[in-house]
Design a protein around this motif. Structure first.
Motif, PDB file in Angstrom:
ATOM      1  N   GLY A 159       0.843  -1.200   0.000  1.00 32.08           N
ATOM      2  CA  GLY A 159       0.000   0.000   0.000  1.00 32.08           C
ATOM      3  C   GLY A 159       0.875   1.246   0.000  1.00 32.08           C
ATOM      4  N   GLY A 160       0.481   2.251  -0.750  1.00 28.87           N
ATOM      5  CA  GLY A 160       1.126   3.566  -0.648  1.00 28.87           C
ATOM      6  C   GLY A 160       2.385   3.785  -1.458  1.00 28.87           C
ATOM      7  N   LEU A 161       2.925   2.763  -2.094  1.00 28.31           N
ATOM      8  CA  LEU A 161       4.086   2.964  -2.976  1.00 28.31           C
ATOM      9  C   LEU A 161       3.644   2.562  -4.374  1.00 28.31           C
ATOM     10  N   TYR A 162       3.521   3.529  -5.275  1.00 33.89           N
ATOM     11  CA  TYR A 162       2.945   3.188  -6.574  1.00 33.89           C
ATOM     12  C   TYR A 162       3.503   4.038  -7.720  1.00 33.89           C
ATOM     13  N   THR A 163       3.179   3.605  -8.920  1.00 32.98           N
ATOM     14  CA  THR A 163       3.504   4.372 -10.126  1.00 32.98           C
ATOM     15  C   THR A 163       2.202   4.750 -10.806  1.00 32.98           C
ATOM     16  N   LYS A 164       2.145   5.987 -11.289  1.00 32.85           N
ATOM     17  CA  LYS A 164       0.983   6.458 -12.042  1.00 32.85           C
ATOM     18  C   LYS A 164       1.440   6.690 -13.475  1.00 32.85           C
ATOM     19  N   THR A 165       0.766   6.049 -14.411  1.00 35.08           N
ATOM     20  CA  THR A 165       1.218   6.127 -15.806  1.00 35.08           C
ATOM     21  C   THR A 165       0.074   6.497 -16.737  1.00 35.08           C
ATOM     22  N   THR A 166       0.339   7.463 -17.594  1.00 38.97           N
ATOM     23  CA  THR A 166      -0.643   7.881 -18.588  1.00 38.97           C
ATOM     24  C   THR A 166      -0.139   7.495 -19.970  1.00 38.97           C
ATOM     25  N   VAL A 167      -0.979   6.794 -20.709  1.00 39.41           N
ATOM     26  CA  VAL A 167      -0.590   6.371 -22.058  1.00 39.41           C
ATOM     27  C   VAL A 167      -1.544   6.979 -23.082  1.00 39.41           C
ATOM     28  N   THR A 168      -0.970   7.524 -24.142  1.00 31.38           N
ATOM     29  CA  THR A 168      -1.766   8.008 -25.261  1.00 31.38           C
ATOM     30  C   THR A 168      -1.301   7.252 -26.499  1.00 31.38           C
ATOM     31  N   ALA A 169      -2.233   6.613 -27.185  1.00 36.18           N
ATOM     32  CA  ALA A 169      -1.866   5.882 -28.403  1.00 36.18           C
ATOM     33  C   ALA A 169      -2.606   6.513 -29.581  1.00 36.18           C
ATOM     34  N   GLU A 170      -1.873   6.731 -30.656  1.00 35.23           N
ATOM     35  CA  GLU A 170      -2.500   7.290 -31.866  1.00 35.23           C
ATOM     36  C   GLU A 170      -1.983   6.559 -33.069  1.00 35.23           C
ATOM     37  N   LYS A 171      -2.846   6.304 -34.014  1.00 33.23           N
ATOM     38  CA  LYS A 171      -2.454   5.594 -35.229  1.00 33.23           C
ATOM     39  C   LYS A 171      -1.295   6.351 -35.889  1.00 33.23           C
ATOM     40  N   SER A 172      -0.218   5.656 -36.220  1.00 37.63           N
ATOM     41  CA  SER A 172       0.936   6.305 -36.866  1.00 37.63           C
ATOM     42  C   SER A 172       0.530   6.838 -38.232  1.00 37.63           C
ATOM     43  N   THR A 173       1.155   7.932 -38.578  1.00 39.51           N
ATOM     44  CA  THR A 173       0.783   8.531 -39.872  1.00 39.51           C
ATOM     45  C   THR A 173       1.829   8.199 -40.927  1.00 39.51           C
ATOM     46  N   GLY A 174       2.403   7.023 -40.832  1.00 38.98           N
ATOM     47  CA  GLY A 174       3.421   6.632 -41.810  1.00 38.98           C
ATOM     48  C   GLY A 174       4.809   6.832 -41.246  1.00 38.98           C
ATOM     49  N   GLY A 175       5.800   6.260 -41.908  1.00 34.82           N
ATOM     50  CA  GLY A 175       7.167   6.308 -41.399  1.00 34.82           C
ATOM     51  C   GLY A 175       7.272   5.398 -40.189  1.00 34.82           C
ATOM     52  N   GLU A 176       8.334   5.558 -39.429  1.00 35.35           N
ATOM     53  CA  GLU A 176       8.517   4.670 -38.289  1.00 35.35           C
ATOM     54  C   GLU A 176       7.584   5.054 -37.148  1.00 35.35           C
ATOM     55  N   ARG A 177       7.060   4.072 -36.448  1.00 38.17           N
ATOM     56  CA  ARG A 177       6.175   4.374 -35.307  1.00 38.17           C
ATOM     57  C   ARG A 177       6.979   5.094 -34.217  1.00 38.17           C
ATOM     58  N   LYS A 178       6.346   6.052 -33.574  1.00 39.69           N
ATOM     59  CA  LYS A 178       7.047   6.860 -32.559  1.00 39.69           C
ATOM     60  C   LYS A 178       6.735   6.347 -31.156  1.00 39.69           C
ATOM     61  N   VAL A 179       7.765   6.317 -30.311  1.00 44.04           N
ATOM     62  CA  VAL A 179       7.566   6.000 -28.899  1.00 44.04           C
ATOM     63  C   VAL A 179       8.203   7.121 -28.090  1.00 44.04           C
ATOM     64  N   GLU A 180       7.402   7.766 -27.275  1.00 46.02           N
ATOM     65  CA  GLU A 180       7.930   8.828 -26.413  1.00 46.02           C
ATOM     66  C   GLU A 180       7.682   8.453 -24.969  1.00 46.02           C
ATOM     67  N   PHE A 181       8.654   8.753 -24.123  1.00 40.36           N
ATOM     68  CA  PHE A 181       8.596   8.255 -22.748  1.00 40.36           C
ATOM     69  C   PHE A 181       9.153   9.317 -21.806  1.00 40.36           C
ATOM     70  N   VAL A 182       8.333   9.722 -20.852  1.00 35.01           N
ATOM     71  CA  VAL A 182       8.775  10.682 -19.838  1.00 35.01           C
ATOM     72  C   VAL A 182       8.645   9.988 -18.480  1.00 35.01           C
ATOM     73  N   LEU A 183       9.744   9.901 -17.745  1.00 34.74           N
ATOM     74  CA  LEU A 183       9.736   9.204 -16.453  1.00 34.74           C
ATOM     75  C   LEU A 183      10.151  10.179 -15.352  1.00 34.74           C
ATOM     76  N   ASN A 184       9.288  10.359 -14.397  1.00 27.92           N
ATOM     77  CA  ASN A 184       9.541  11.304 -13.304  1.00 27.92           C
ATOM     78  C   ASN A 184       9.994  12.666 -13.822  1.00 27.92           C
ATOM     79  N   GLY A 185       9.307  13.135 -14.858  1.00 27.30           N
ATOM     80  CA  GLY A 185       9.578  14.467 -15.394  1.00 27.30           C
ATOM     81  C   GLY A 185      10.781  14.546 -16.314  1.00 27.30           C
ATOM     82  N   ARG A 186      11.444  13.431 -16.567  1.00 25.70           N
ATOM     83  CA  ARG A 186      12.646  13.423 -17.383  1.00 25.70           C
ATOM     84  C   ARG A 186      12.350  12.727 -18.709  1.00 25.70           C
ATOM     85  N   ILE A 187      12.761  13.340 -19.813  1.00 25.84           N
ATOM     86  CA  ILE A 187      12.559  12.674 -21.106  1.00 25.84           C
ATOM     87  C   ILE A 187      13.558  11.533 -21.229  1.00 25.84           C
ATOM     88  N   ILE A 188      13.034  10.346 -21.510  1.00 25.71           N
ATOM     89  CA  ILE A 188      13.907   9.169 -21.654  1.00 25.71           C
ATOM     90  C   ILE A 188      14.233   9.029 -23.148  1.00 25.71           C
TER      91      ILE A 188
END
Ligand code: PMV
Length: 367
Positions: free
Chosen positions: A39-68
């Motif tokens: 209890g009380g130790l957790y991760t909160k994660t928000t995911v947004t998925a959108e159909k790729s508009t061509g080219g390579e699929r994009k993955v963006e990741f921000v962890l604890n305010g830092r761009i990975i």
């Protein structure tokens, strides 16, 4: 669309250590493990998925305010997970994925974050994509199956998936000695094996109302530890006692731990929890070259707890792949045990909690 999930961390009593030699890629463990949802130790994660508009699929990741960024370890782990999910459900590959993840505890504090992190990610990702990908809908109400997908990210995350939380068993599935390999089985059997190892709640969080968990931070942020996924591979490879230990835990220790929890037999539980933890650290010492996760402070905590337990069992310790002790106790002893631990690690390095619920969506919470 956007989906947000919150997932707890968990602490293993009977430890996971080592992957099935033929099924390493799918993180199928050699031994079952048993954990308590924290209890009380957790991760909160928000995911947004959108159909790729061509080219390579994009993955963006921000962890604890830092761009990975792609060269970082965390990005590699998430990329590998998405790769495996894409093999099983190819439609997933058509979506750009944007992930924002926050732990409610400092990652540097050594409080394991891969369990809650991958559990929250899977919980959010699958719901987000299930809006569009029909095959994923079966996971929304089947936590055993969802726990398998979380396992593909990180083993310990498997146990953070059952929504009831509490005391959780992760079954090892296919035998460590099975001859089958991903290359020599049919497509159907491959899926059956992948889904053979899953987690489920055995007892809900309120099963043992007086149960308490104390996290301590011992880690001085000094030398880098051997990461668990590297350490366990070395143990499987070089420890001559590894398989006997696995079978001892599987056949004898695990059923006893489950019985101790079922019957709320505190003395038996405390003894077995200590032995289960020391079993892991005995194996890391028998690894060659040896791996030591415990430091002087860890050993001091162990000795202090055994002294405290001299006339009456008041506490039990457990350690994962690092020096931080997690201490189990009961409500009637918690103040005394916390005081003793504070003297060793300081007041600010202690967090007292209880068994907790499993993951949920933030929108469910508001309902
Ligand atoms: O799944 P990982 O890589 O977080 O490995 C976890 C290993 C231990 O924490 C040491 C034991 C366990 O069962 O959680």
């Amino acid at each position: 669309m956007t989906t947000t999930a919150i997932a707890p961390t968990n602490i293993a009593v009977v430890k996971y250590w080592g992957k099935n030699r033929n099924w390493e890629r799918y993180h199928i463990p050699n031994k079952s493990s048993f954990s308590i949802t924290v209890g009380g130790l957790y991760t909160k994660t928000t995911v947004t998925a959108e159909k790729s508009t061509g080219g390579e699929r994009k993955v963006e990741f921000v962890l604890n305010g830092r761009i990975i960024t792609p060269e970082m370890k965390e990005y590699e782990y998430v990329g590998k997970l998405l790769g495996k999910l894409g093999e099983l459900y190819p439609h997933i590959n058509q979506y750009d994925i944007h992930i924002i993840s926050e732990n409610n505890f400092p990652t540097a504090a050594g409080f394991a974050s891969s369990a809650s992190g991958f559990a929250a990610l899977l919980k959010a990702l699958v719901k987000e994509l299930a809006e569009e990908i029909v095959e994923l809908r079966e996971f929304l109400d089947d936590d055993k199956k969802l726990s398998v997908l979380a396992r593909l990210g990180s083993g310990s995350a498997t146990r953070s998936i059952p929504r009831d939380g509490g005391f959780v068993l992760w079954r090892r599935g296919i035998s460590p000695f099975a001859e089958e390999t991903p290359e020599n089985v049919s497509e159907e059997r491959l899926r059956e094996i992948i889904f053979s190892s899953y987690a489920e709640t055995l007892f809900p969080p309120d099963h043992w109302p007086g149960f308490r968990i104390i996290y301590t931070q011992v880690d001085e942020g000094g030398e880098k530890e051997v990461k668990s996924r590297v350490g366990m591979r070395e143990t499987v490879k070089s420890d001559p006692f590894y398989y006997p230990w696995v079978e001892y835990d599987e056949k004898i220790l695990l059923p006893e731990v489950i019985r101790a929890v079922k019957e709320k037999d505190w003395e038996l539980f405390a003894k077995l929890a200590i032995q289960a933890s020391n079993g892991l650290h005995a194996q890391t010492l028998m690894t060659y070259p040896p791996i030591t996760y415990l430091n002087d402070t860890s050993h001091l905590i162990m000795h202090t707890i055994h002294n405290l337990n001299e006339n009456e069992i008041k506490a039990a310790y457990t350690f994962d792949a690092g020096p931080n002790a997690v201490v189990f106790t009961l409500e009637e002893y918690v103040d005394e045990v916390a005081r003793v631990l504070e003297e060793i690690v300081g007041k600010d390095n202690i967090f007292i909690t209880k068994p907790g619920r499993g993951p949920y969506y933030t929108e469910d919470h508001l309902q």
